[in-house]
Design a protein around this motif. Structure first.
Motif, PDB file in Angstrom:
ATOM      1  N   PRO A 113      26.280   5.840  -3.798  1.00  0.00           N
ATOM      2  CA  PRO A 113      25.918   6.293  -5.154  1.00  0.00           C
ATOM      3  C   PRO A 113      24.416   6.378  -5.406  1.00  0.00           C
ATOM      4  O   PRO A 113      23.956   7.291  -6.096  1.00  0.00           O
ATOM      5  N   GLU A 114      23.633   5.451  -4.845  1.00  0.00           N
ATOM      6  CA  GLU A 114      22.190   5.500  -5.110  1.00  0.00           C
ATOM      7  C   GLU A 114      21.550   6.764  -4.551  1.00  0.00           C
ATOM      8  O   GLU A 114      20.589   7.287  -5.126  1.00  0.00           O
ATOM      9  N   ASP A 115      22.088   7.280  -3.465  1.00  0.00           N
ATOM     10  CA  ASP A 115      21.583   8.546  -2.936  1.00  0.00           C
ATOM     11  C   ASP A 115      22.014   9.713  -3.816  1.00  0.00           C
ATOM     12  O   ASP A 115      21.259  10.683  -4.004  1.00  0.00           O
ATOM     13  N   LEU A 116      23.219   9.641  -4.333  1.00  0.00           N
ATOM     14  CA  LEU A 116      23.703  10.736  -5.184  1.00  0.00           C
ATOM     15  C   LEU A 116      22.876  10.881  -6.456  1.00  0.00           C
ATOM     16  O   LEU A 116      22.847  11.954  -7.057  1.00  0.00           O
ATOM     17  N   GLU A 117      22.200   9.813  -6.847  1.00  0.00           N
ATOM     18  CA  GLU A 117      21.327   9.904  -8.029  1.00  0.00           C
ATOM     19  C   GLU A 117      20.189  10.891  -7.793  1.00  0.00           C
ATOM     20  O   GLU A 117      19.587  11.397  -8.730  1.00  0.00           O
ATOM     21  N   MET A 118      19.869  11.182  -6.520  1.00  0.00           N
ATOM     22  CA  MET A 118      18.794  12.124  -6.203  1.00  0.00           C
ATOM     23  C   MET A 118      19.240  13.574  -6.329  1.00  0.00           C
ATOM     24  O   MET A 118      18.405  14.488  -6.279  1.00  0.00           O
ATOM     25  N   LEU A 119      20.540  13.813  -6.468  1.00  0.00           N
ATOM     26  CA  LEU A 119      21.018  15.187  -6.624  1.00  0.00           C
ATOM     27  C   LEU A 119      20.483  15.796  -7.912  1.00  0.00           C
ATOM     28  O   LEU A 119      20.394  15.132  -8.951  1.00  0.00           O
ATOM     29  N   LYS A 120      20.159  17.042  -7.832  1.00  0.00           N
ATOM     30  CA  LYS A 120      19.648  17.772  -9.001  1.00  0.00           C
ATOM     31  C   LYS A 120      20.752  17.928 -10.035  1.00  0.00           C
ATOM     32  O   LYS A 120      21.880  18.323  -9.706  1.00  0.00           O
ATOM     33  N   ASP A 121      20.461  17.594 -11.288  1.00  0.00           N
ATOM     34  CA  ASP A 121      21.455  17.749 -12.351  1.00  0.00           C
ATOM     35  C   ASP A 121      21.959  19.187 -12.394  1.00  0.00           C
ATOM     36  O   ASP A 121      21.163  20.139 -12.346  1.00  0.00           O
ATOM     37  N   GLY A 122      23.275  19.337 -12.471  1.00  0.00           N
ATOM     38  CA  GLY A 122      23.871  20.666 -12.565  1.00  0.00           C
ATOM     39  C   GLY A 122      23.953  21.419 -11.258  1.00  0.00           C
ATOM     40  O   GLY A 122      24.337  22.594 -11.241  1.00  0.00           O
ATOM     41  N   SER A 123      23.616  20.761 -10.142  1.00  0.00           N
ATOM     42  CA  SER A 123      23.624  21.449  -8.855  1.00  0.00           C
ATOM     43  C   SER A 123      25.020  21.461  -8.238  1.00  0.00           C
ATOM     44  O   SER A 123      25.920  20.730  -8.656  1.00  0.00           O
ATOM     45  N   VAL A 124      25.181  22.304  -7.220  1.00  0.00           N
ATOM     46  CA  VAL A 124      26.433  22.394  -6.475  1.00  0.00           C
ATOM     47  C   VAL A 124      26.398  21.349  -5.361  1.00  0.00           C
ATOM     48  O   VAL A 124      25.390  21.217  -4.659  1.00  0.00           O
ATOM     49  N   TYR A 125      27.489  20.612  -5.208  1.00  0.00           N
ATOM     50  CA  TYR A 125      27.543  19.546  -4.204  1.00  0.00           C
ATOM     51  C   TYR A 125      28.830  19.673  -3.398  1.00  0.00           C
ATOM     52  O   TYR A 125      29.932  19.603  -3.948  1.00  0.00           O
ATOM     53  N   PHE A 126      28.702  19.869  -2.073  1.00  0.00           N
ATOM     54  CA  PHE A 126      29.829  20.102  -1.172  1.00  0.00           C
ATOM     55  C   PHE A 126      29.867  18.996  -0.130  1.00  0.00           C
ATOM     56  O   PHE A 126      28.983  18.905   0.730  1.00  0.00           O
ATOM     57  N   SER A 127      30.888  18.126  -0.207  1.00  0.00           N
ATOM     58  CA  SER A 127      30.995  17.002   0.719  1.00  0.00           C
ATOM     59  C   SER A 127      32.412  16.453   0.662  1.00  0.00           C
ATOM     60  O   SER A 127      33.255  16.937  -0.098  1.00  0.00           O
ATOM     61  N   MET A 128      32.694  15.438   1.482  1.00  0.00           N
ATOM     62  CA  MET A 128      33.958  14.714   1.419  1.00  0.00           C
ATOM     63  C   MET A 128      33.858  13.727   0.256  1.00  0.00           C
ATOM     64  O   MET A 128      33.261  12.661   0.389  1.00  0.00           O
ATOM     65  N   LEU A 129      34.463  14.058  -0.869  1.00  0.00           N
ATOM     66  CA  LEU A 129      34.212  13.302  -2.093  1.00  0.00           C
ATOM     67  C   LEU A 129      35.311  12.303  -2.452  1.00  0.00           C
ATOM     68  O   LEU A 129      35.059  11.337  -3.160  1.00  0.00           O
ATOM     69  N   HIS A 130      36.534  12.537  -2.025  1.00  0.00           N
ATOM     70  CA  HIS A 130      37.628  11.579  -2.261  1.00  0.00           C
ATOM     71  C   HIS A 130      37.668  11.144  -3.730  1.00  0.00           C
ATOM     72  O   HIS A 130      37.525   9.966  -4.059  1.00  0.00           O
ATOM     73  N   TYR A 131      37.872  12.115  -4.610  1.00  0.00           N
ATOM     74  CA  TYR A 131      37.842  11.848  -6.046  1.00  0.00           C
ATOM     75  C   TYR A 131      38.698  10.649  -6.455  1.00  0.00           C
ATOM     76  O   TYR A 131      38.280   9.815  -7.252  1.00  0.00           O
ATOM     77  N   ALA A 132      39.918  10.565  -5.926  1.00  0.00           N
ATOM     78  CA  ALA A 132      40.884   9.578  -6.409  1.00  0.00           C
ATOM     79  C   ALA A 132      40.442   8.147  -6.165  1.00  0.00           C
ATOM     80  O   ALA A 132      40.764   7.251  -6.950  1.00  0.00           O
ATOM     81  N   THR A 133      39.682   7.926  -5.095  1.00  0.00           N
ATOM     82  CA  THR A 133      39.344   6.553  -4.714  1.00  0.00           C
ATOM     83  C   THR A 133      37.863   6.234  -4.873  1.00  0.00           C
ATOM     84  O   THR A 133      37.414   5.187  -4.408  1.00  0.00           O
TER      85      THR A 133
END
Length: 370
Positions: A81-101
């Motif tokens: 999560p701390e790395d994801l904070e560096m993502l640009k707000d509103g940007s497109v993000y493509f990865s293995m995200l495993h929403y449910a867990t």
């Protein structure tokens, strides 16, 4: 001009799977995109900066923070999560995200208004995953499990024993490929000899949910293979008391490699109670592994009964050369859609199978259909 960031996997010990130069050579055909790779990208695979520069004149090497701060970010395994904070707000993000867990990931997606596309949620019109390497996942796990069983089961090559019983729980894509993998591995070891091979025993929920029947099967199973995708990940499929029914020299093969999360209520737990999740650097987990004392609260998860376990949070990454080629082939189906269409226009009504799959991987689609 769209900027596309490619950070490196750093939070999965031993997983070095960056996208290979061939992918950037393929993506060079798309206009109005530039690629920003984290410094050191590909070096763990044996590639140099020059290899990527030769692949595309659109390649640039930048800091880790800069690689996250682009219009689009692509990485095979989801960072912490701390790395994801560096993502640009509103940007497109493509990865293995495993929403449910991953509740923390969901919170960041919502708070930063990310346009999330989950590789693990890309499915076809029958809702079967199509951005996945089922065989690589299952085969690598089963291969390491069988290799480990050779070391702990003294009768592995004995012609006096019966077949090696392998209980497979989960009958989806992972479970089906586990059965195929066991066939391949059994033939390799025993075909043409007088030693009995490996006998897969497939246990669906009507069997695992019937302790009287399931417990008897466990008592003489040398392999227990977790290939489940559970609807409720707060409930164990196999309790630790049931683990205790396995022979002492049995091996547990944890293909699913779910992880514990005690930050939510109820907590998320693994399919087999009291097991640990491994990594490409450490996938054989002995009974006395020190993490048993620190991984979970023992009033929530019981671990009195232990068996040697093989587990990895990135099973395809155990065979790196094969895996990077597989994901190169998969990525070619999706990058053009992501580069050339606005996120909102990626539609389930498309005449393109891969676009329909991408549309179903959106976070909004997950929320509407969970």
């Amino acid at each position: 001009m769209k900027t596309v960031g490619f950070p490196m996997i750093r939070n999965f010990s031993g997983d070095i799977r960056d996208f290979i130069p061939a992918l950037f050579e393929f993506m060079d055909r798309y206009d109005d995109v530039e690629f920003f790779l984290e410094d050191g990208y590909g070096e763990r695979l044996g590639y140099t900066k020059e290899d990527y520069y030769k692949a595309s004149s659109k390649v640039h090497f930048v800091s880790r923070e800069e690689s996250f701060g682009k219009d689009i970010t692509m990485i095979l395994k989801n960072p912490e999560p701390e790395d994801l904070e560096m993502l640009k707000d509103g940007s497109v993000y493509f990865s293995m995200l495993h929403y449910a867990t991953r509740p923390q990931v969901r919170e960041i997606i919502e708070r930063k208004h990310l346009k999330a596309l989950a590789m693990d949620h890309v499915v076809d019109d029958d809702h079967k995953r199509i951005f996945v390497d089922f065989f690589g996942t299952s085969f690598n796990a089963c291969k390491e499990g069988v290799e480990t069983l050779k070391k702990v089961y003294k009768d592995f090559y004995s012609p006096e024993r019966g077949p090696i019983k392998a209980i497979v729980i989960g009958v989806g894509g992972v479970g089906q490929n586990a059965i195929k993998s066991l066939e391949v591995l059994s033939d390799k070891e025993f075909l043409g000899t007088d030693v009995a091979g490996i006998l897969p025993i497939v246990c669906n929920r009507s069997i695992t949910g019937n302790p009287k029947i399931f417990n008897e099967l466990l008592k003489d199973a040398q392999l227990l293979i977790d290939a489940t995708q559970r609807r409720d990940e707060s409930v164990f499929v196999v309790t630790n008391d049931q683990v205790g029914l396995l022979p002492e020299d049995a091996v547990i093969i944890d293909i699913s490699a779910d992880r514990y999360d005690f930050g939510v209520n109820p907590p998320l737990v693994k399919g087999v109670e009291g097991t640990l999740t491994g990594s490409p650097d450490h996938f054989v987990i002995e009974k006395d592994d020190p993490r048993y004392e620190t991984e979970f609260p023992h009033d929530v998860v019981k671990a009195d009964n232990r068996r040697v376990t093989v587990s990895c949070n990135a099973w395809p990454g155990v065979d790196v050369p094969r895996s990077v080629d597989v994901y190169f082939g998969l990525m070619k189906n999706y990058v053009g859609i992501i580069f050339t269409k606005e996120f909102e226009d990626i539609s389930e009504d498309s005449d393109n199978l891969f676009e329909r799959g991408l549309a179903r991987s959106k976070y909004e689609y997950y929320l509407a259909h969970k």
